[in-house]
Design an enzyme around this catalytic site. Sequence first.
Site, short mmCIF file in Angstrom:
data_model
loop_
_atom_site.label_atom_id
_atom_site.label_comp_id
_atom_site.label_asym_id
_atom_site.label_seq_id
_atom_site.Cartn_x
_atom_site.Cartn_y
_atom_site.Cartn_z
N GLU A 58 0.78 -1.06 -0.01
CA GLU A 58 -0.01 0.14 -0.05
C GLU A 58 0.93 1.35 -0.21
OE1 GLU A 58 -3.75 0.46 0.56
OE2 GLU A 58 -2.80 2.16 -0.47
N LYS B 126 4.51 4.27 -9.86
CA LYS B 126 3.25 4.05 -8.89
C LYS B 126 2.11 3.71 -10.18
CE LYS B 126 5.37 7.41 -5.75
NZ LYS B 126 5.54 8.83 -5.75
N GLU C 287 13.12 12.17 -4.63
CA GLU C 287 13.94 10.98 -4.48
C GLU C 287 15.39 11.15 -4.32
OE1 GLU C 287 12.53 7.71 -5.00
OE2 GLU C 287 10.82 9.02 -4.18
N1 HSE Z 1 9.66 11.42 -4.28
C1 HSE Z 1 8.32 10.94 -4.33
C2 HSE Z 1 7.43 12.27 -4.39
C3 HSE Z 1 8.14 10.36 -2.76
O1 HSE Z 1 7.91 13.39 -4.44
O2 HSE Z 1 6.29 11.87 -4.54
C4 HSE Z 1 7.09 9.44 -2.28
O3 HSE Z 1 7.03 8.25 -3.33
#
Ligand code: HSE
Length: 436
Positions: A128, A204, A189
């Site tokens: 999740e 995602k 990231e």
């Molecule tokens: N780097 C990702 C973002 C963190 O900015 O949404 C969460 O996956």
Amino acid sequence: MSKPVGIGICGLGTVGGGTYQVLHRNADLVQARAGRGIEVVHVGARRDNPDCPTGDTPVSRDIFDVADDPAVDILVETIGGCDVARTLVERAIDNGKHVVTANKALIAEHGNALFERAASKGVDIAFEAAVAGGIPIIKALREGLAGNRIEWLAGIINGTGNFILSEMRDKGRGFEEVLAEAQQLGYAEADPTFDVEGIDAAHKLVILASIAFGIPLQFRKVFTEGISKVSLQDVAYAEELGYRIKHLGIARRSDSGIELRVHPTLIPAQRLLANVNGVMNAVLVEGDAVGPTLYYGAGAGREPTASAVVADIIDVARGLDNPHASRVPYLAFHRSDLPAEPIVAIEEVETAFYLRMAALDQPGVLSKITQILSDAGISIEALIQKEPQPGADTVPLILLTNRAREGLLVKAVAGIEALESVRGSVIRMRVEPLDG
Ligand code: HSE
């Protein structure tokens, strides 16, 4: 009550540390909801986290000690990345442990093999937290919307990108400056190109699409375009036309297959999704029975992500006494008996388009441009032409087209770029009404 479930947490950074703390702070609630005790019995971390004291919990510097510990029933993987994380998760599965992970890259790129491996061992992998942080979107798709045929979904699923676009629009700040701030704030990231070039969102999206449409994870087939070329000019022109630019992940069922794409998108300013700002995430899902539903919340961060990890731990713990095939985290997409639906090539995708070009301020230029579009069967829905600025020999010309197949539009744009009266490249962005 059954014996407590042993949790091993690998990685004690932002998400692992947050998980440790939420599990301790809400221990009574978690126990009541899981129907049994939940105890962190082992932590694997290369170094201590000053924000997360671990008290009496045994800590190993070698995370593989956690995967080999017989006291661990559920291994929580929060180290991120693909290489070590994959080996760790495989080792845990082979040792008969369930896995909870926040690792979108791991699931998107290696999920098919990992789910097969987990099924053969009768253990679960729950993820999740891998998509949209604290928003329970996996649960919503898998359980809440289980009676629907999902038609499409569109999401703001990268907080860093959304923060950048929001700051550009609200404060007129430049891309580089806002990205540097997002990095300082800890949203981005480790490699921020993952955020701004859409790779994180593609990870995602592919997970969401697999659950929504029951298809295997196909990360390499996602069309991905980042936001690094979005300019303040385009943000302002979009606004003038009644749109906002958002970096969307879109998965859509069409007549020719499934569309999987991440790109900057103009959406009508009045849509709820257009008003999701800063680092917040939101996913709009259209089901045939329910219609549109929208899920909004923090897409990253210590406790929002921990919220999703802990929910997964509770789910897995509740299912421990059931046979594997009848547990709730039901995943259809790794089953090879399902009909394969093709992923649609971007050239075949139909959307409306925003076009911006620099045209010479001469008679007949506009008619040449519109002729090229009309020859391709593409009609113009809106047009802005600005007066020439002193000293400039070109004027900005902005067009919104109706829906057209991308391949056709690209050809027409090449024709426009070849005109002597048009200077430089034509900027183009896709437009989505998000209304069905
Ligand atoms: N780097 C990702 C973002 C963190 O900015 O949404 C969460 O996956």
